[in-house]
Write a protein that holds these residues in place. Structure first.
Motif, mmCIF file in Angstrom:
data_model
loop_
_atom_site.group_PDB
_atom_site.id
_atom_site.type_symbol
_atom_site.label_atom_id
_atom_site.label_comp_id
_atom_site.label_asym_id
_atom_site.label_seq_id
_atom_site.Cartn_x
_atom_site.Cartn_y
_atom_site.Cartn_z
ATOM 1 N N LYS A 23 -2.772 -1.467 9.054
ATOM 2 C CA LYS A 23 -3.992 -0.682 8.899
ATOM 3 C C LYS A 23 -5.123 -1.184 9.789
ATOM 4 O O LYS A 23 -6.115 -0.481 9.993
ATOM 5 C CB LYS A 23 -4.442 -0.690 7.447
ATOM 6 C CG LYS A 23 -4.822 -2.056 6.909
ATOM 7 C CD LYS A 23 -5.254 -1.949 5.454
ATOM 8 C CE LYS A 23 -5.657 -3.303 4.880
ATOM 9 N NZ LYS A 23 -6.065 -3.200 3.460
ATOM 10 N N THR A 24 -4.972 -2.392 10.354
ATOM 11 C CA THR A 24 -5.989 -2.900 11.272
ATOM 12 C C THR A 24 -5.908 -2.242 12.642
ATOM 13 O O THR A 24 -6.830 -2.380 13.448
ATOM 14 C CB THR A 24 -5.828 -4.415 11.436
ATOM 15 O OG1 THR A 24 -4.526 -4.709 11.956
ATOM 16 C CG2 THR A 24 -6.014 -5.125 10.098
ATOM 17 N N SER A 65 0.837 -1.187 0.000
ATOM 18 C CA SER A 65 0.000 0.000 0.000
ATOM 19 C C SER A 65 0.878 1.245 0.000
ATOM 20 O O SER A 65 1.968 1.274 0.599
ATOM 21 C CB SER A 65 -0.907 0.005 1.234
ATOM 22 O OG SER A 65 -1.597 1.225 1.342
ATOM 23 N N ARG A 66 0.447 2.290 -0.665
ATOM 24 C CA ARG A 66 1.205 3.542 -0.689
ATOM 25 C C ARG A 66 1.092 4.302 0.628
ATOM 26 O O ARG A 66 1.847 5.232 0.874
ATOM 27 C CB ARG A 66 0.709 4.426 -1.832
ATOM 28 C CG ARG A 66 1.032 3.853 -3.207
ATOM 29 C CD ARG A 66 0.589 4.795 -4.299
ATOM 30 N NE ARG A 66 0.904 4.263 -5.622
ATOM 31 C CZ ARG A 66 2.064 4.458 -6.228
ATOM 32 N NH1 ARG A 66 3.015 5.162 -5.641
ATOM 33 N NH2 ARG A 66 2.274 3.950 -7.433
ATOM 34 N N GLN A 67 0.151 3.919 1.455
ATOM 35 C CA GLN A 67 -0.029 4.605 2.727
ATOM 36 C C GLN A 67 1.037 4.153 3.723
ATOM 37 O O GLN A 67 1.299 2.950 3.864
ATOM 38 C CB GLN A 67 -1.429 4.323 3.288
ATOM 39 C CG GLN A 67 -1.732 5.051 4.591
ATOM 40 C CD GLN A 67 -3.136 4.781 5.081
ATOM 41 O OE1 GLN A 67 -3.926 4.161 4.378
ATOM 42 N NE2 GLN A 67 -3.451 5.239 6.267
ATOM 43 N N LYS A 68 1.649 5.108 4.420
ATOM 44 C CA LYS A 68 2.689 4.795 5.391
ATOM 45 C C LYS A 68 2.261 5.080 6.821
ATOM 46 O O LYS A 68 2.736 4.434 7.754
ATOM 47 C CB LYS A 68 3.959 5.586 5.074
ATOM 48 C CG LYS A 68 4.705 5.102 3.851
ATOM 49 C CD LYS A 68 6.050 5.789 3.737
ATOM 50 C CE LYS A 68 6.851 5.208 2.577
ATOM 51 N NZ LYS A 68 8.202 5.844 2.474
ATOM 52 N N VAL A 69 1.398 6.056 7.004
ATOM 53 C CA VAL A 69 0.998 6.484 8.345
ATOM 54 C C VAL A 69 -0.379 5.898 8.666
ATOM 55 O O VAL A 69 -1.334 6.076 7.897
ATOM 56 C CB VAL A 69 0.966 8.019 8.456
ATOM 57 C CG1 VAL A 69 0.530 8.442 9.860
ATOM 58 C CG2 VAL A 69 2.329 8.601 8.110
ATOM 59 N N TYR A 70 -0.452 5.193 9.792
ATOM 60 C CA TYR A 70 -1.707 4.609 10.259
ATOM 61 C C TYR A 70 -1.969 5.083 11.688
ATOM 62 O O TYR A 70 -1.115 4.881 12.575
ATOM 63 C CB TYR A 70 -1.654 3.088 10.231
ATOM 64 C CG TYR A 70 -1.507 2.499 8.832
ATOM 65 C CD1 TYR A 70 -2.611 2.304 8.017
ATOM 66 C CD2 TYR A 70 -0.256 2.151 8.348
ATOM 67 C CE1 TYR A 70 -2.481 1.764 6.745
ATOM 68 C CE2 TYR A 70 -0.108 1.608 7.079
ATOM 69 C CZ TYR A 70 -1.235 1.426 6.283
ATOM 70 O OH TYR A 70 -1.091 0.901 5.027
ATOM 71 N N PHE A 71 -3.101 5.744 11.891
ATOM 72 C CA PHE A 71 -3.507 6.205 13.214
ATOM 73 C C PHE A 71 -2.446 7.099 13.861
ATOM 74 O O PHE A 71 -2.248 7.087 15.077
ATOM 75 C CB PHE A 71 -3.811 5.012 14.132
ATOM 76 C CG PHE A 71 -4.774 4.028 13.543
ATOM 77 C CD1 PHE A 71 -6.133 4.284 13.530
ATOM 78 C CD2 PHE A 71 -4.313 2.850 12.968
ATOM 79 C CE1 PHE A 71 -7.021 3.371 12.969
ATOM 80 C CE2 PHE A 71 -5.190 1.937 12.407
ATOM 81 C CZ PHE A 71 -6.568 2.199 12.407
#
Length: 461
Positions: free
Chosen positions: A427-428, A392-398
């Motif tokens: 991401k969970t 996933s291109r997303q790196k920051v979660y919460f």
């Protein structure tokens, strides 16, 4: 002894570093807050500006580890080391990663475009190109100098510009009082020989004894003082060799061979494979010594090239830059009786390192470059085939990113307790933590509190 604590005023302008006891008092009184965990930095809540002393940041660039020392000029004590660090590079990791990528691409191209015409003309390199592993070393050092400029009121910079004086190595009989009669006589050559022969005897591999410079081809037999005719030997081997040629010395010294066999038997025990390997090692010693003696000065030249580029980058920071050689660094350290360490070498760089006070028990901040991950779209197996789903291109979660250092106080569930370490985000919301005692999986993000954000480095006191 600990490093001084770095201090900023309320406008984030650097002030003089303070003693750890003073930092604890400021925190306890509520006059300061923690601005950064590594290196430990305070920010004052009410103070604005303040008097500062002359501070020099000194560095001893290395292939694997670079020493950094912050030296303050005090009126009574003189130049004193108040903060030190050792920066471990990841140049070898970068080299191995690029080699692995090259191998995978080469095998894939041979499968997909077996008869493709070779392409060479468009693969030219820009002027001043450096290998990525070398570029990494330069950039990490510059990065930490720029960081220290934000946290410490630095007035000038000092660095070891050349590890070895190439002119003195090529021609030890070079004219000039500094080499023939001065205090630096022989230090350049000896420093290079120690690096070249791995700081151990070339004839018996002794590493825990005083080492001397020996002529491989004796001068009485026509040998010269050039560095290719010099080796490092312990006192016993140097005396036993005397005026004998290398081939005669290694082939006729039966007593030394017997001692080696006894030592090999003690090391190998009753293992015949280890004993045979040791015997082959001894039989090939003559060839190995000759090959090692022919090693050119390319490695020293490459290191010097890197340091010249680093010197230009430091000059671009706008501060006066003092330079010195590796021979002078060792001379300053030996004359002052300091032990060998990267940060101590940094403190002894240049003419200003001749009289510098330091506590050899000081614990420098250990900084290890780890990088920010990789740019692969998906993970691959050892054969180069895709493994799992694309990343996933997303790196920051919460509000957290993989690599952040967090403190988790878990109040419920199987992981109840206090955990501190670096976090791997999902991401969970169920994170994995790497702590000094091991890996802990299943930590929910609501229990986590950030301590130090991911910045591409690991730290240890």
């Amino acid at each position: 002894m600990q490093n001084r604590v770095l201090v900023l005023d309320k406008n984030k302008q650097p002030l003089m570093p303070c003693h750890p006891a003073r930092a604890r008092a400021l925190l306890k009184a509520g006059k300061a807050a923690v601005f950064r965990r590594f290196p430990f930095t305070l920010i004052l809540k009410d103070r604005e500006g303040g008097a500062t002393q002359h501070i020099t940041t000194k560095t001893d660039p290395g292939s694997k580890t670079t020493g950094i020392a912050v030296v303050a000029e005090f009126a009574r004590r003189g130049p004193t080391v108040i903060w030190a660090a050792e920066l471990a590079h990841r140049g070898q990791v970068i080299h191995q990663a690029l080699e692995k990528r090259r191998t995978l691409r080469h095998s894939r191209r041979s499968r997909k475009t077996r008869y493709r015409a070779p392409r060479y003309d468009h693969r030219t390199r820009a002027k001043g190109w450096l290998a990525p592993s070398i570029t990494h070393r330069v950039r990490t050092v510059i990065t930490w100098f720029q960081r220290l400029l934000r946290w410490v009121p630095i007035t000038d910079v000092s660095m070891e510009r050349v590890r070895f004086d190439m002119q003195a190595l090529e021609n030890p009989e070079i004219s000039g009082i500094e080499y023939q009669q001065g205090t630096l006589f022989g230090y350049e050559v000896r420093a290079y020989l120690l690096e070249k022969w791995g700081r151990k005897c070339a004839y018996c591999d002794t590493a825990d004894a005083p080492l001397e410079v020996d002529h491989i081809q004796p001068r009485s037999k026509g040998g010269s003082n050039r560095v290719r005719n010099l080796a490092i030997a312990c006192h016993a081997c140097n005396q036993a060799k005397g005026h004998a040629p290398l081939s005669v010395f290694l082939q006729t010294d039966n007593d030394r061979m017997k001692r080696r066999q006894i030592a090999a038997a003690q090391v190998a025990g009753n293992d015949p494979k280890k004993r045979a390997e040791r015997e082959r090692h001894e039989q090939n010693r003559l060839e190995r010594v000759r090959e090692q003696a022919k090693t050119p000065l390319n490695d020293a030249a490459a290191v010097n090239t890197t340091r010249h580029i680093l010197f230009e980058r430091l000059q671009a920071l706008g501060l006066p830059v003092e330079t010195g050689t590796g021979g002078r660094t060792k001379f300053n350290r030996v004359q002052q009786g300091y032990p060998k360490a990267h940060w101590i070498d940094a403190a002894c760089v240049g003419a200003s390192g001749g009289k510098v006070r330091l506590d050899s028990a000081l614990r420098p901040l250990q900084i290890t470059a780890t990088g920010y991950g990789n740019r692969r779209m998906c993970n691959v197996d050892r054969f180069g085939f895709r493994r799992g789903k694309p990343k996933s291109r997303q790196k920051v979660y919460f509000g957290f990113q993989t690599g952040d250092m967090v403190r988790a106080v878990v109040t419920e569930g199987k992981r109840t307790g206090v955990h501190q370490g670096r976090v791997a985000c999902r991401k969970t919301g169920s994170f994995k933590m790497v702590t000094p005692s091991g890996k802990v999986d299943g930590i929910h993000y609501r229990f986590c509190k950030p301590i130090h954000r991911q910045d591409g480095y690991n730290y240890a006191a």
